[in-house]
Design an enzyme around this catalytic site. Sequence first.
Site, PDB file in Angstrom:
ATOM      1  N   GLY A 132      -0.705 -20.387  18.542  1.00  0.00           N
ATOM      2  CA  GLY A 132      -1.735 -21.187  19.211  1.00  0.00           C
ATOM      3  C   GLY A 132      -1.846 -20.856  20.692  1.00  0.00           C
ATOM      4  O   GLY A 132      -2.935 -20.880  21.280  1.00  0.00           O
ATOM      5  N   ASP A 133      -0.719 -20.534  21.302  1.00  0.00           N
ATOM      6  CA  ASP A 133      -0.733 -20.249  22.746  1.00  0.00           C
ATOM      7  C   ASP A 133      -1.466 -18.957  23.084  1.00  0.00           C
ATOM      8  O   ASP A 133      -1.758 -18.704  24.251  1.00  0.00           O
ATOM      9  CB  ASP A 133       0.701 -20.232  23.295  1.00  0.00           C
ATOM     10  N   ASN A 134      -1.780 -18.158  22.089  1.00  0.00           N
ATOM     11  CA  ASN A 134      -2.586 -16.964  22.379  1.00  0.00           C
ATOM     12  C   ASN A 134      -3.979 -17.336  22.887  1.00  0.00           C
ATOM     13  O   ASN A 134      -4.663 -16.515  23.504  1.00  0.00           O
ATOM     14  CB  ASN A 134      -2.697 -16.072  21.130  1.00  0.00           C
ATOM     15  N   LYS A 157      -9.798  -2.308   1.459  1.00  0.00           N
ATOM     16  CA  LYS A 157      -9.537  -1.158   2.334  1.00  0.00           C
ATOM     17  C   LYS A 157     -10.304   0.091   1.886  1.00  0.00           C
ATOM     18  O   LYS A 157     -10.802   0.851   2.710  1.00  0.00           O
ATOM     19  CB  LYS A 157      -8.046  -0.855   2.384  1.00  0.00           C
ATOM     20  N   LYS A 210      -3.143 -10.959  12.390  1.00  0.00           N
ATOM     21  CA  LYS A 210      -4.603 -11.122  12.461  1.00  0.00           C
ATOM     22  C   LYS A 210      -5.025 -12.466  11.868  1.00  0.00           C
ATOM     23  O   LYS A 210      -5.864 -13.163  12.428  1.00  0.00           O
ATOM     24  CB  LYS A 210      -5.326  -9.989  11.706  1.00  0.00           C
ATOM     25  N   THR A 211      -4.422 -12.816  10.718  1.00  0.00           N
ATOM     26  CA  THR A 211      -4.802 -14.077  10.076  1.00  0.00           C
ATOM     27  C   THR A 211      -4.458 -15.256  10.986  1.00  0.00           C
ATOM     28  O   THR A 211      -5.257 -16.187  11.145  1.00  0.00           O
ATOM     29  CB  THR A 211      -4.110 -14.194   8.704  1.00  0.00           C
ATOM     30  N   ASN A 212      -3.288 -15.215  11.617  1.00  0.00           N
ATOM     31  CA  ASN A 212      -2.890 -16.311  12.507  1.00  0.00           C
ATOM     32  C   ASN A 212      -3.833 -16.435  13.698  1.00  0.00           C
ATOM     33  O   ASN A 212      -4.224 -17.531  14.087  1.00  0.00           O
ATOM     34  CB  ASN A 212      -1.462 -16.101  13.028  1.00  0.00           C
ATOM     35  N   ASP A 259      -9.697  -9.754   8.659  1.00  0.00           N
ATOM     36  CA  ASP A 259      -9.177  -8.407   8.385  1.00  0.00           C
ATOM     37  C   ASP A 259     -10.183  -7.284   8.645  1.00  0.00           C
ATOM     38  O   ASP A 259      -9.799  -6.225   9.113  1.00  0.00           O
ATOM     39  CB  ASP A 259      -8.716  -8.333   6.921  1.00  0.00           C
ATOM     40  N   ARG A 279       0.844  -1.195   0.000  1.00  0.00           N
ATOM     41  CA  ARG A 279       0.000   0.000   0.000  1.00  0.00           C
ATOM     42  C   ARG A 279       0.882   1.247   0.000  1.00  0.00           C
ATOM     43  O   ARG A 279       2.007   1.236   0.484  1.00  0.00           O
ATOM     44  CB  ARG A 279      -0.908   0.017   1.239  1.00  0.00           C
ATOM     45  N   ARG A 318       1.906 -12.254  -0.621  1.00  0.00           N
ATOM     46  CA  ARG A 318       0.539 -12.509  -0.150  1.00  0.00           C
ATOM     47  C   ARG A 318      -0.054 -13.750  -0.805  1.00  0.00           C
ATOM     48  O   ARG A 318       0.388 -14.193  -1.856  1.00  0.00           O
ATOM     49  CB  ARG A 318      -0.351 -11.310  -0.515  1.00  0.00           C
ATOM     50  N   CYS A 358       0.438  -8.001  11.457  1.00  0.00           N
ATOM     51  CA  CYS A 358       0.730  -8.214  12.884  1.00  0.00           C
ATOM     52  C   CYS A 358       0.036  -9.470  13.407  1.00  0.00           C
ATOM     53  O   CYS A 358      -0.192  -9.616  14.600  1.00  0.00           O
ATOM     54  CB  CYS A 358       0.310  -7.005  13.715  1.00  0.00           C
ATOM     55  N   GLY A 402      -4.263  -3.790  -1.556  1.00  0.00           N
ATOM     56  CA  GLY A 402      -5.013  -2.713  -0.919  1.00  0.00           C
ATOM     57  C   GLY A 402      -5.181  -1.475  -1.792  1.00  0.00           C
ATOM     58  O   GLY A 402      -6.084  -0.672  -1.562  1.00  0.00           O
ATOM     59  N   TYR A 439      -1.450  -3.525  -6.849  1.00  0.00           N
ATOM     60  CA  TYR A 439      -1.278  -4.238  -5.577  1.00  0.00           C
ATOM     61  C   TYR A 439      -2.553  -4.224  -4.724  1.00  0.00           C
ATOM     62  O   TYR A 439      -3.214  -3.178  -4.597  1.00  0.00           O
ATOM     63  CB  TYR A 439      -0.109  -3.627  -4.768  1.00  0.00           C
ATOM     64  N   ARG A 495       2.355  -4.260  17.747  1.00  0.00           N
ATOM     65  CA  ARG A 495       3.686  -4.838  17.897  1.00  0.00           C
ATOM     66  C   ARG A 495       4.488  -3.897  18.757  1.00  0.00           C
ATOM     67  O   ARG A 495       4.919  -2.839  18.273  1.00  0.00           O
ATOM     68  CB  ARG A 495       4.332  -4.832  16.513  1.00  0.00           C
ATOM     69  N   HIS A 517     -10.965  -2.436  11.285  1.00  0.00           N
ATOM     70  CA  HIS A 517      -9.866  -3.266  10.787  1.00  0.00           C
ATOM     71  C   HIS A 517      -9.623  -4.387  11.790  1.00  0.00           C
ATOM     72  O   HIS A 517      -8.648  -4.353  12.540  1.00  0.00           O
ATOM     73  CB  HIS A 517      -8.624  -2.360  10.638  1.00  0.00           C
ATOM     74  N   SER A 565      -1.752  -3.968   9.922  1.00  0.00           N
ATOM     75  CA  SER A 565      -1.425  -4.924   8.861  1.00  0.00           C
ATOM     76  C   SER A 565      -0.157  -5.697   9.214  1.00  0.00           C
ATOM     77  O   SER A 565       0.801  -5.118   9.721  1.00  0.00           O
ATOM     78  CB  SER A 565      -1.188  -4.173   7.548  1.00  0.00           C
TER      79      SER A 565
HETATM   80  O1  SAT Z   1      -2.803  -4.587   0.993  1.00  0.00           O
HETATM   81  S1  SAT Z   1      -3.888  -4.727   1.940  1.00  0.00           S
HETATM   82  O2  SAT Z   1      -4.279  -3.388   2.399  1.00  0.00           O
HETATM   83  O3  SAT Z   1      -5.011  -5.358   1.314  1.00  0.00           O
HETATM   84  C1  SAT Z   1      -3.392  -5.641   3.258  1.00  0.00           C
HETATM   85  C2  SAT Z   1      -3.044  -4.833   4.429  1.00  0.00           C
HETATM   86  O4  SAT Z   1      -2.139  -4.003   4.355  1.00  0.00           O
HETATM   87  O5  SAT Z   1      -3.671  -5.014   5.491  1.00  0.00           O
HETATM   88 MN    MN Z   2      -5.486  -5.378   6.910  1.00  0.00          MN
END
Ligand code: SAT
Ligand code: MN
Length: 579
Positions: free
Chosen positions: A488-490, A205, A251-253, A274, A68, A363, A249, A198, A196, A394, A225, A247
Amino acid sequence: MSHQSLHAWVEDVAALTRPNKIHWCDGSEQEYQQMVQELLNDGALIELNQDSHPNCYLHRSDPQDVARVEHLTFVCTNNKADAGPNNNWMDPKEAHALMDDLYAGCMEGRTLYVVPYCMGPVESPYSRLGVEITDSPYVVANMRVMTRMGQAARDKIEAGAPFVKGLHSIGELDPERRYIMHFPEELTINSFGSGYGGNALLGKKCHALRIASWQARQEGWLAEHMLIVGVESPEGEVHYIAAAFPSACGKTNLAMLVPPEEYKGWKIWTVGDDICWMHPGPDGRLWAVNPEAGYFGVAPGTSEKTNPNAMAMLQRDAIFTNVAVTSDQQPWWEGMQDGTPATDWRGRDFDAENGKASHPNARFTVSAKQCPSYTEKADEAQGVPISAILFGGRRAGLVPLVMEAKDWAHGVLLGATMASETTAAATGQVGVVRRDPMAMKPFCGYHYGDYWAHWLSFADKVPNLPKVFQVNWFRKDGDGNFMWPGFGDNLRVLEWVIQRCKGEAEVVSTPVGLVPKADGVNLTGLEMNQEQLKSLITIDQSGWQHEFSEIKTYLDGFSPRLPASMANLAENIEQQLSS
Ligand code: SAT
Ligand code: MN
């Protein structure tokens, strides 16, 4: 907006951009395969190993177009003050003139794709429609995975439903001729010069956060977000948690974590990774939908250890962007554990001297339904009820592993004063601490002062608000090692959070928030003792005093729109810290 105006708009755009052809996307599988075929033919997609990864493809971005671009992203409101100091602003007339110049003839020799989409379950009252016009078949393919794209959305728009108009062209991918413009008052997005994520997948976004946050304020809801995750206890009780992190940090995990061995019988349900749209429900709780239908996640660092669910969902039907490949054409990235890269993300023979094999912001794009922890609740019209909201960043120091807000207003302050080290998700320096309120710094489509006032207003409107927490998985010790195992320990922290939501577990009250007792977080099976946990949850009084003097200066930057109650609360906490 009506049927007429959709067609009239497409005609106007075509007259300006002069494409060779116009294609109205229906969102079918056949159309997706056709798009993939075209991209393979012209080299924009590369086939990955179809035995190990059926229907998986690789896209290599222009090396100058991999993240981005916050400095080229604008919110163009009639009144400059409405965009706030948190956004770049341009006068809408000036912005339109600039963009129309860039768009003139930009699709010559190309196909103009009309991409109707729905953000959120198609039949949900909370969903919103949009149409993205683009000249990038890569964008079309990604939008098909990331949104509910195609005929159903088009039918609603043609029946008269309002929609967001997004116009995108990759232009020449020239960073000097690149802009991402938002016109919230016109429900319009203009993007030029980037392919790209975002910057180009406008449903994400641009629409679901920047434009939607503006609409949410007017209509009394929240566009955030945040990931949405369901945590089911062995007794079968499910709590849904929404969590904001900047972004890249984790979130997906967190959204698809696998419980540690000691947590027999616990289940995790992934609703979103997200974006989260939250509405006050008839029962006085906040109900959340994930407006997206897929995940656009960061590949590096994803492994069987950190995120086995993601590894499973990436075995088939996925688009990879800027990863490396092995000698037998399997996708590869740093932190994957297995395999060896043969070709780097730019398509060169891999040579460690040239840096990393995959781009740090490489990605994957994949349908949410492919995640083993996917839940059908993600497609339910009313969404899921939220028990807790987490704010995390973070931070190598200071911010404890977990801390509970004393009430909603304090929770809003915890969100507003978040800071995090920057990541490769945006161009610019990586690893510098910057304030990122609610993880929305790059995405809030209006003045942060108004945004916080909007958040605060929920205290009077929603009787059963979620409890609010601040978390930090990223504390480091004196040697620079992470102090908390994370991943996982989170779940251990989520368990404590849920106990608190149920009125269980004791806390220690400090001026900055409520922290667990030293035996409050379940450490069974971890190589960690209560002493070590204590150092993760202890509040460093003088460090926080310094933090609050910075916080006050930061918040002052949003006056006169900074809510007075928020300034007073920060002042009050600072006084408690110094007494
Ligand atoms: O590139 S995106 O904005 O879709 C992903 C992100 O930065 O969270
Ligand atoms: Mn994001």
